[in-house]
Design a protein around this motif. Sequence first.
Motif, PDB file in Angstrom:
ATOM      1  N   GLU A 125     -26.583 -53.790  50.973  1.00 19.72           N
ATOM      2  CA  GLU A 125     -25.563 -54.478  50.177  1.00 19.72           C
ATOM      3  C   GLU A 125     -25.159 -55.800  50.829  1.00 19.72           C
ATOM      4  O   GLU A 125     -25.050 -56.834  50.159  1.00 19.72           O
ATOM      5  CB  GLU A 125     -24.340 -53.581  50.004  1.00 19.72           C
ATOM      6  CG  GLU A 125     -24.560 -52.345  49.146  1.00 19.72           C
ATOM      7  CD  GLU A 125     -24.677 -52.675  47.667  1.00 19.72           C
ATOM      8  OE1 GLU A 125     -24.310 -53.797  47.272  1.00 19.72           O
ATOM      9  OE2 GLU A 125     -25.144 -51.808  46.908  1.00 19.72           O
ATOM     10  N   LEU A 126     -24.951 -55.779  52.134  1.00 18.97           N
ATOM     11  CA  LEU A 126     -24.557 -57.001  52.840  1.00 18.97           C
ATOM     12  C   LEU A 126     -25.684 -58.038  52.802  1.00 18.97           C
ATOM     13  O   LEU A 126     -25.437 -59.232  52.594  1.00 18.97           O
ATOM     14  CB  LEU A 126     -24.197 -56.671  54.296  1.00 18.97           C
ATOM     15  CG  LEU A 126     -22.903 -55.875  54.508  1.00 18.97           C
ATOM     16  CD1 LEU A 126     -22.790 -55.419  55.960  1.00 18.97           C
ATOM     17  CD2 LEU A 126     -21.681 -56.707  54.124  1.00 18.97           C
ATOM     18  N   THR A 127     -26.918 -57.566  52.980  1.00 17.56           N
ATOM     19  CA  THR A 127     -28.061 -58.477  52.961  1.00 17.56           C
ATOM     20  C   THR A 127     -28.215 -59.147  51.600  1.00 17.56           C
ATOM     21  O   THR A 127     -28.508 -60.343  51.509  1.00 17.56           O
ATOM     22  CB  THR A 127     -29.354 -57.719  53.322  1.00 17.56           C
ATOM     23  OG1 THR A 127     -29.220 -57.151  54.632  1.00 17.56           O
ATOM     24  CG2 THR A 127     -30.555 -58.654  53.303  1.00 17.56           C
ATOM     25  N   SER A 128     -28.014 -58.367  50.541  1.00 16.57           N
ATOM     26  CA  SER A 128     -28.143 -58.937  49.189  1.00 16.57           C
ATOM     27  C   SER A 128     -27.081 -59.990  48.922  1.00 16.57           C
ATOM     28  O   SER A 128     -27.252 -60.835  48.040  1.00 16.57           O
ATOM     29  CB  SER A 128     -28.060 -57.824  48.137  1.00 16.57           C
ATOM     30  OG  SER A 128     -26.760 -57.253  48.092  1.00 16.57           O
ATOM     31  N   ASP A 129     -25.992 -59.960  49.684  1.00 16.15           N
ATOM     32  CA  ASP A 129     -24.935 -60.961  49.544  1.00 16.15           C
ATOM     33  C   ASP A 129     -25.104 -62.134  50.506  1.00 16.15           C
ATOM     34  O   ASP A 129     -24.206 -62.972  50.630  1.00 16.15           O
ATOM     35  CB  ASP A 129     -23.566 -60.311  49.757  1.00 16.15           C
ATOM     36  CG  ASP A 129     -23.157 -59.421  48.588  1.00 16.15           C
ATOM     37  OD1 ASP A 129     -23.744 -59.575  47.503  1.00 16.15           O
ATOM     38  OD2 ASP A 129     -22.263 -58.570  48.763  1.00 16.15           O
ATOM     39  N   THR A 160     -39.340 -56.605  51.399  1.00 15.18           N
ATOM     40  CA  THR A 160     -37.962 -56.968  51.736  1.00 15.18           C
ATOM     41  C   THR A 160     -37.231 -55.767  52.345  1.00 15.18           C
ATOM     42  O   THR A 160     -37.682 -54.625  52.241  1.00 15.18           O
ATOM     43  CB  THR A 160     -37.192 -57.443  50.503  1.00 15.18           C
ATOM     44  OG1 THR A 160     -36.989 -56.332  49.617  1.00 15.18           O
ATOM     45  CG2 THR A 160     -37.953 -58.549  49.774  1.00 15.18           C
ATOM     46  N   LEU A 161     -36.091 -56.054  52.947  1.00 18.24           N
ATOM     47  CA  LEU A 161     -35.252 -54.985  53.481  1.00 18.24           C
ATOM     48  C   LEU A 161     -34.819 -54.042  52.364  1.00 18.24           C
ATOM     49  O   LEU A 161     -34.769 -52.817  52.546  1.00 18.24           O
ATOM     50  CB  LEU A 161     -34.028 -55.579  54.174  1.00 18.24           C
ATOM     51  CG  LEU A 161     -33.034 -54.578  54.777  1.00 18.24           C
ATOM     52  CD1 LEU A 161     -33.688 -53.765  55.874  1.00 18.24           C
ATOM     53  CD2 LEU A 161     -31.802 -55.307  55.312  1.00 18.24           C
ATOM     54  N   ILE A 162     -34.532 -54.590  51.185  1.00 19.10           N
ATOM     55  CA  ILE A 162     -34.128 -53.766  50.043  1.00 19.10           C
ATOM     56  C   ILE A 162     -35.263 -52.830  49.641  1.00 19.10           C
ATOM     57  O   ILE A 162     -35.032 -51.649  49.321  1.00 19.10           O
ATOM     58  CB  ILE A 162     -33.717 -54.648  48.847  1.00 19.10           C
ATOM     59  CG1 ILE A 162     -32.665 -55.680  49.263  1.00 19.10           C
ATOM     60  CG2 ILE A 162     -33.190 -53.782  47.712  1.00 19.10           C
ATOM     61  CD1 ILE A 162     -31.399 -55.090  49.810  1.00 19.10           C
ATOM     62  N   ASP A 163     -36.503 -53.325  49.651  1.00 21.84           N
ATOM     63  CA  ASP A 163     -37.662 -52.481  49.357  1.00 21.84           C
ATOM     64  C   ASP A 163     -37.718 -51.287  50.310  1.00 21.84           C
ATOM     65  O   ASP A 163     -37.953 -50.148  49.891  1.00 21.84           O
ATOM     66  CB  ASP A 163     -38.965 -53.277  49.490  1.00 21.84           C
ATOM     67  CG  ASP A 163     -39.112 -54.361  48.432  1.00 21.84           C
ATOM     68  OD1 ASP A 163     -38.590 -54.180  47.316  1.00 21.84           O
ATOM     69  OD2 ASP A 163     -39.756 -55.380  48.735  1.00 21.84           O
ATOM     70  N   LEU A 164     -37.509 -51.547  51.594  1.00 22.47           N
ATOM     71  CA  LEU A 164     -37.580 -50.486  52.598  1.00 22.47           C
ATOM     72  C   LEU A 164     -36.463 -49.470  52.422  1.00 22.47           C
ATOM     73  O   LEU A 164     -36.687 -48.256  52.499  1.00 22.47           O
ATOM     74  CB  LEU A 164     -37.522 -51.091  53.999  1.00 22.47           C
ATOM     75  CG  LEU A 164     -38.717 -51.943  54.431  1.00 22.47           C
ATOM     76  CD1 LEU A 164     -38.444 -52.580  55.789  1.00 22.47           C
ATOM     77  CD2 LEU A 164     -39.981 -51.106  54.487  1.00 22.47           C
TER      78      LEU A 164
END
Length: 247
Positions: free
Chosen positions: A144-148, A61-65
């Motif tokens: 942060e925006l992606t997680s929302d 995921t983007l968060i992982d990266l």
Amino acid sequence: MEQVQFGFVRITQGTHKDKIARYIEDDEKGKVKMTFSYDQDFLSWPVYSTISKKYISSDITLIDLVDRYYHVVHHLNRISLRGHPKIKKFSAKHNELINESHLIRMLLKDYTSPHHLQFKDKEKNIYIAGSFKDTLWINDIIAELTSDGWHVCFNDHELQTHNDLDFVINMCSNFIFVVSDHYQGIDMKREYSYILKVKTELQKITFVSLENESHILLKDSLLIHKDGGILRDDIKELEKRLINHDL
């Protein structure tokens, strides 16, 4: 068990947990051969490792990266501060970290490219313009925006090539300009002027400044702090300013 394909993977367990790597091939002992770089298949000093296939996943995921990139940069900075230059230059660990950072940056560019925007969900599409020198901090904003639930593309101006603004203008409801010491005014002015000229009333431009009040260009611009404890509150305030933020 997940069917993992050759290519980019995330290591989920063991000594290399959370690292981003390339799954190169299977070895004769039933394990998989990994490299922690994008280009090590033709370097003369590759850093390889073999691990169990059950310890890798193609789900990145983007968060992982973003999390892994921050971790790699943190460790590179520690080496830069404490390591002797000659030792550091030829250190396998140092080379591994540098190569992994390049790999992650390449993947981050792909994950935040316009082709990931959702055509059927334009209300949640965001275009962010900023400097590649602020990538570490802007990645946090994007995460942060992606997680929302927002879909974010990012132009870091690292390559001075023509940016297809017409495509992102057609795809996005929100345009965010991240202003700092590194963002060249000429780039911002050109993009801002063009977007302002062709956008509709249903699209919005927002300016944010990275922890420097001297960069507030408009009286209603938002100051974003780099402190992780404050960042979440700043993002919530940013989302309140975006169109359709309650969707």
